[in-house]
Design a protein around this motif. Sequence first.
Motif, mmCIF file in Angstrom:
data_model
loop_
_atom_site.group_PDB
_atom_site.id
_atom_site.type_symbol
_atom_site.label_atom_id
_atom_site.label_comp_id
_atom_site.label_asym_id
_atom_site.label_seq_id
_atom_site.Cartn_x
_atom_site.Cartn_y
_atom_site.Cartn_z
ATOM 1 N N SER A 1 0.709 -1.301 -0.131
ATOM 2 C CA SER A 1 -0.013 -0.062 0.037
ATOM 3 C C SER A 1 0.866 1.434 -0.003
ATOM 4 N N GLU A 2 1.768 1.151 0.853
ATOM 5 C CA GLU A 2 2.776 2.354 0.476
ATOM 6 C C GLU A 2 3.707 2.438 -0.652
ATOM 7 N N LEU A 3 4.020 1.420 -1.187
ATOM 8 C CA LEU A 3 4.569 1.329 -2.345
ATOM 9 C C LEU A 3 3.665 1.990 -3.626
ATOM 10 N N SER A 4 2.230 1.566 -3.376
ATOM 11 C CA SER A 4 1.243 2.089 -4.200
ATOM 12 C C SER A 4 1.185 3.606 -4.128
ATOM 13 N N GLU A 5 1.150 3.903 -2.990
ATOM 14 C CA GLU A 5 0.863 5.352 -2.709
ATOM 15 C C GLU A 5 2.013 6.217 -3.212
ATOM 16 N N TRP A 6 3.291 5.684 -3.107
ATOM 17 C CA TRP A 6 4.514 6.394 -3.608
ATOM 18 C C TRP A 6 4.655 6.407 -4.831
ATOM 19 N N TYR A 7 3.998 5.362 -5.722
ATOM 20 C CA TYR A 7 4.117 5.181 -7.064
ATOM 21 C C TYR A 7 3.042 6.398 -7.676
ATOM 22 N N LYS A 8 1.932 6.534 -6.966
ATOM 23 C CA LYS A 8 0.987 7.618 -7.393
ATOM 24 C C LYS A 8 1.422 8.789 -7.181
ATOM 25 N N CYS A 9 1.911 9.199 -6.058
ATOM 26 C CA CYS A 9 2.565 10.510 -5.853
ATOM 27 C C CYS A 9 3.703 11.014 -7.143
ATOM 28 N N ARG A 10 4.671 9.840 -7.257
ATOM 29 C CA ARG A 10 5.449 10.158 -8.167
ATOM 30 C C ARG A 10 4.866 10.454 -9.464
ATOM 31 N N ALA A 11 3.775 9.554 -9.929
ATOM 32 C CA ALA A 11 3.181 10.092 -11.033
ATOM 33 C C ALA A 11 2.594 11.210 -11.368
ATOM 34 N N ARG A 12 2.007 11.617 -10.123
ATOM 35 C CA ARG A 12 1.371 13.160 -9.945
ATOM 36 C C ARG A 12 2.648 14.086 -10.164
ATOM 37 N N ASP A 13 3.356 13.926 -9.454
ATOM 38 C CA ASP A 13 4.642 14.814 -9.413
ATOM 39 C C ASP A 13 5.040 14.969 -10.876
ATOM 40 N N ILE A 14 5.404 14.143 -11.497
ATOM 41 C CA ILE A 14 6.095 13.950 -12.767
ATOM 42 C C ILE A 14 4.962 14.551 -13.730
ATOM 43 N N ASP A 15 3.579 14.456 -13.663
ATOM 44 C CA ASP A 15 2.812 15.068 -14.510
ATOM 45 C C ASP A 15 2.655 16.683 -14.110
ATOM 46 N N SER A 16 2.569 16.997 -12.772
ATOM 47 C CA SER A 16 2.545 18.452 -12.292
ATOM 48 C C SER A 16 3.759 19.048 -12.596
ATOM 49 N N CYS A 17 4.848 18.532 -12.826
ATOM 50 C CA CYS A 17 6.196 19.328 -12.859
ATOM 51 C C CYS A 17 6.694 19.561 -14.251
ATOM 52 N N SER A 18 6.287 18.341 -15.151
ATOM 53 C CA SER A 18 7.065 18.244 -16.606
ATOM 54 C C SER A 18 5.842 17.751 -17.379
ATOM 55 N N GLY A 19 4.799 17.604 -17.182
ATOM 56 C CA GLY A 19 3.488 17.415 -17.875
ATOM 57 C C GLY A 19 3.756 16.270 -18.967
ATOM 58 N N GLN A 20 4.740 15.157 -18.543
ATOM 59 C CA GLN A 20 4.968 14.097 -19.407
ATOM 60 C C GLN A 20 4.353 13.137 -18.860
ATOM 61 N N LEU A 21 2.964 12.939 -19.460
ATOM 62 C CA LEU A 21 2.051 11.711 -19.195
ATOM 63 C C LEU A 21 2.533 10.404 -19.751
ATOM 64 N N ASP A 22 3.340 10.408 -20.695
ATOM 65 C CA ASP A 22 3.871 9.181 -21.277
ATOM 66 C C ASP A 22 4.697 8.443 -20.093
ATOM 67 N N ASN A 23 5.238 9.410 -19.377
ATOM 68 C CA ASN A 23 6.578 8.873 -18.287
ATOM 69 C C ASN A 23 5.591 8.388 -17.095
#
Length: 1586
Positions: free
Chosen positions: A662-684
């Motif tokens: 569950s912690e890993l799942s939340e971490w991945y979600k946060c990373r994905a959100r941060d990537i999209d928020s900061c770079s806008g690279q939805l592919d990544n």
Amino acid sequence: MAEDEVLYESRLHISRPYTPNYPPLQQSNKVNRDGFLSIIKDKWSDYRNYNSNNSNLATRSKRNLSLFISPRGEYVAVASANQITILSKENDYQQPHGIFTCSSGGVFTCGVWSETHGVLGVVDHSDTVYFIKVNGEEITRISRRQLKVSSSIAGLIPQDDDDKDAQRQSCLCSFVIITADGCHCQIEIGKEPSASVSNSGVKLLGKFPKDVFCFDYSSECLLLVAVGSAAGLSESTGGNSAGSCILSLWRRSQNFDLEPLFSIQFEGSYSKSKDAILACPKVLISPLGKFVASLDISGCLHIFKMDKESCSLLIFAGEEKLGSQGTSNLTNGQNELLSDVVDFTWWSDHIMTLAKRGGTVTMLDIVTGLKFQEDDHQFSIIVLDRIQQFQGHIFVLDSKIPSNHSRESGDVHNVEQVMGGRSDQFDVSQLHWSLISLSKRSVPEMYNILISSLKYQAALDFANHHGLDRDEVLKSQWLHTDHGKNDINMFLSKIEDHSFVISECVDKVGPTEDAVKALLSYGLLVTDQFRFSESKSDKGSKIWDFRIARLQLLQFRDRLETYMGINMGRFSVQEYRKFRVILVSEAAIALAESGKIVQTYGQLLPGRSPPPRIALREEDWVECEEMVNFINRLPENHEIGIQIRTEPIVKLCLGYLWPSSSELSEWYKCRARDIDSCSGQLDNCLFLIDFACRKGISELQKFHEDILYLHQLIYSDENDVDTCSNMSLISWEQLSDYEKFRMMLKGVKEESVVKKLHDRAIPFMQNRFHNIPSTKDQDIDGHFPSVHMDDSFLVKWLKEIASENKLDICLMVIEEGCRELRINGFFKDEIEAVDCALQCIYLCTVTDRWSIMAALLSKLPQKQDVGISIEGFEKRLKLAEGHIEAGRLLALYQVPKPMKFFLEAHADEKGVKQILRLILSKYVRRQPSRSDNDWANMWRDVQFLREKAFPFLDPEYMLVEFCRGLLKAGKFSLARNYLKGTGSVALASEKAENLVIQAAREYFFSASSLSCSEIWKAKECLNLFPNSRNVQTEADLIDALTVKLPYLGVTVLPMQFRQIKDPMEIIKMAITSQAGAYLHVDELIEVAKLLGLNSSDDISTVQEAIAREAAVAGDLQLAFDLCLVLAKKGHGPVWDLCAAIARGPALENIDISSRKQLLGFALSHCDEESIGELLNAWKDLDMQRQCENLSILTGTSPSSFSDQGSSITSLPAHGIEEIVDLKDCSELVGGAGSGDLEACFSNIKNTLSFVTKNWHVDSGTDLESFLRENGKASIFCHYSTSMHYVSIRTEAVVTILSWLARNGFAPRDDVIASLAKSIIEPPATEEEDITGCSFLLNFVDAFSGVEIIEEQLKTRESYQEICSIMNVGMTYSLLHNYGVECKGPAQRRELLLRKFKEKHKPPSSDEMTKIDEVQSTFWREWKLKLEEKKHEAERTRELEKIIPGVETGRFLSGDLDYIKSAIFSLIESVKLEKKHIIRDVLKLANACGLNHTEVLQWYLSSILVSEIWSDDDIKAEILKVKEEIVGCGSETIKTISLAVYPAIDGCNKIRLACIYGLLSDCYLRLEETKGIIVNCSSKFIKFVCS
């Protein structure tokens, strides 16, 4: 105390040029204007005055550069040529605070500051004194001629030291001017240019040097020293008497009186000679007053020591010490240090600052003989001065020399330039001056100054000399380097301050990678000595700070390796400085923005199980448990918390525990959100979550789908790029499933909606929406419910676009959804499809899509297609179809409404009615006008609207509104048919009439003239009901405005009539419209009735207006007739006109009775102010009527006189204004000769003598004059002489008395008595007695009234009349006693009214006491007599009331036998006549002294044996006195047994029962009280008891 050295800071504050326009061109201008003769004349005049008064100053030197400093240094003034620049301490003397330029071109010789007032006083070479404010503004100037001094001015002294507080509050500034001949004067000036100047006059100082070269004044010591010429002095105060110059010492007292203390002669050159002038004469007192120094023009300095105790001066012997420093430099016995001095000032009390000829400044201690270090700066022209109140603060004024002059010859020239000599060789405008300050500093301050000025070698030498810390120099040198490797070895390694070294290693970043590594390595080397050790104490905070710094250094070194690895060996100072302190996450985000770092470093991402552990470097000694424990004790938000958390420290702090799924799942979600928020690279983001899913984290599967949907939405070619490109992953997550569904269809077009639904939206809905319960709660009444929570995504979306009026898309979707309903998955079932379609129709707000709505309903599955029966299904569809058709009709009639309106119409019936009226109104206004057939169709459409959409409307209301429209349209014949009713709807006659009246009014009030067509339409409209009373009233109104009023000359338009609130205004217009209009009384009243003024009050108001207009026009007869009518009606507002006519001239058919009627009506309705005047008029009329009545009764007619003083006139009048103003304006009527007149006056006088008691009126006029002037008196007296008949005697007397009272005559008592007797003569009522008493009160002799009252008491027989006259007598007595306090008729009248209002109310005890105090013996006795008689009369009346026919005199005389027989006879009479007199009889018996019990027993026996009394009456009568009967039980038993029982019929059982009951009560009472048994027949007693 002697000093070894002097430390000071030298600062340049400002540098400015001399005045650019010097010398001025005034002389050339004057030459052009006045010629050379004027200049020669002025020069010759100045030369003569100058030589005659100042022979010694003819060669006085002057300089072009001067310095004037205020006592506290707040202001500094630099005088360069003819310009003064004022500098302020506020801005560190760096900018001019004010500039003053002398227009005369003079050079300023001396000046002084009044710091308290901020005023500078300066003197120029022409001895003109200027007073200047700090802003450079000139206050005033005083010339030498104005001062009236005989010598030149030596200097100024400010008056700031006497009382500084008083000086500060004062608005005047005071200066003392000292002249060269020893005179002084005091000048007071204001701060403003317009202020006055006060000159105290010139005073001569005795024993003062005659030729003063210079002087100095010490405000702290109150001492003045002056240097003058010794020529002419025969003797001195004391000291040395040899020499060419003299130095004198003076002490200042109050009012600037100078007291000479001491003088000494010495040799010096102060007069201008052939040699070059090196300096200006100057003398200064040391700060503490221990020394005095003087400088002559040859540059020689003379020092004197002052003895304060003896107030004496001695030539200072310390010159020998000065000479010992360099004897080789001595020339002619004079010290080199004290020669060639350009200027000097005191540094302290024993240290002098000398400006030498070579341009150097030297500090000299005159006590020790030490010469301190000379200033390195080479000055050109030097002027020195100090701040008087602070030692160790001086200013140096330097002047730059033009570059084209040689240095060797410049010294003399410079001095001469300053002194004013050889001005032909230099252009002063090219010179620049600089202001430099020398301020005393301490050793630490001087050390810091050297370091801050980067003089490192001097600072090191200074530190070595004074034993200071050399680290400060090394630190400054290090801070000013690039922090390279060499700089570390040269400076940082030599610094002994570890804290500074370590902080620099932590904070500074070198220019290269090697420099950074070297700096970090040196820091680690320094901190290596602070290892953990048991032998050393680790409690010091400094050691822990060094260990924390070591962790920072380790972290920065690790970050350096990481940074160089990421950047492929490229180093940037700025980027590395930012990278080493930033969070790892932020650094990763920055890196992620540069490329697909997820794909590159995918193997580093965590999975469900931890990866193998790899160590990057060895752990340092500081990365241990002890350090972790210390870090944990730090605050959570410590400023360097991030910088000390190295990888080993983090592992020690957090431990090595792999996170859960569950912690890993939340971490991945946060990373994905941060990537999209900061770079806008939805592919990544998609790749990242895909990696996580492949590594076994299945919890991210739904999140992966959401990202995939978003990716498809953004990168689809069909979508609008602007709509979807800005959608972030976080925003997408926050959307609900329905919002995501809606986003997929955002911006969809009609041609592509079906495809998008099939391809993306419907599959998404089927995937995410599973809970769709069937809709069972159908709306039966046709109102669909609000949006339910269980609506599918498609239904919700269709409702939203329907509310956006996109019915075309709804039609396409519903048509597609109903085509293969159970296969395509658009709707769950037919019910949902139908309900959705209906809601979409009603949510649409446009009013032009009726065909699409109908088509949409046609696409729905029909009942036979559904195959099932749904309750309300068909009803809802039919209702919707009806609403659509109703909407078409409303749009056709230009009143469009949306579909939702029909659902809510029942709640807004008022609004629906308004719509119906609006439809009819628009239909009426259409052009061309509609035919009868069109109106019939209109009626059918209205009925259809009611049937399909508005069934709640009343059919009668709709018919009324339709008929109203017909009437407005002028369709009167058609309206007649509909007003009678149509079909099942019929109108009541009253409603139809009101409808017609309203329409007629609208026509009428819209008419622009009385002849336009609207008037005809209004009449035609009213003709629909010709027999209606209300309609006829309206027709009468129109007839009045269109026919009647124009006949009377009044034209009132309908709109004007509508604005007139009171129809009475129109009547007034008709009355006043033309002359004689008021004569049409009947026509005016008829018009008023037609206008609605039908009530009696309204008619009276109209008649009043006519009467007033008639009176104004002079038609008083018509006004009189109308006033009589109005007076009978009681119309109060016309009282003033009635009063005027009643008092006006004689008219036909108007007599006194009519006048009195009008006047009485006016009195009943007038205001308070008019009551008195109208009452006087009423009295005049009443008197006139009485006289006429007497004339008629006596048969006389005295027509030869007229009432001259009456307010009733008989003169002709021509208007209401004249009538109102007629007062006392009658005149005597001729017709009698002079002889007859005299005989008449004689008879009148004789007549008045019989009725009056005096011959003078109140004003003192004699009777004859009064009668000749007063016509009323003559007429009245003539009437009185004609009375010969006794039958009219009373009326005549009343008339006489009334006239006498009104005209101020006092009548005789016999006349008053005659009238009083005639009034109270029996039979007389109580009111008549009161009236008679009122007349009796007018007696002069009050006892005459007593005789009359007593006479009436004797003659009257009726009790009421006797009581009435007795009350009158008592009131008469009481009023006479009260009358003592009455001071005039007004008080007497008030008292009379008050007492008669009280009538029989007896006076209070306080009043009786007051009366007894003032009344006389007679009135007291007579009052008691009357009271006794009244009491006797009351007893007689009461007795006659109880015993009719009794002889009251005998009864009241006390004859007991007669009294007893009378009472018992009365008791016996009750046997034959029922009389309830038991209470009265017993009361009378007690009053007369009879036996109470005997009388009671006799009365009891009488009623018990009477046959007249019924048994009930007997019981009721006995009940009144039963207690008394039972109380005397023995007598009662005896009476019953002996007198009553034998006489009663034995058959009267009820009577016997009453007797037995009474006997039983008496026997029981006796037995209870005394136990007495009556001596009677035992048989009777037994019988009774049984």
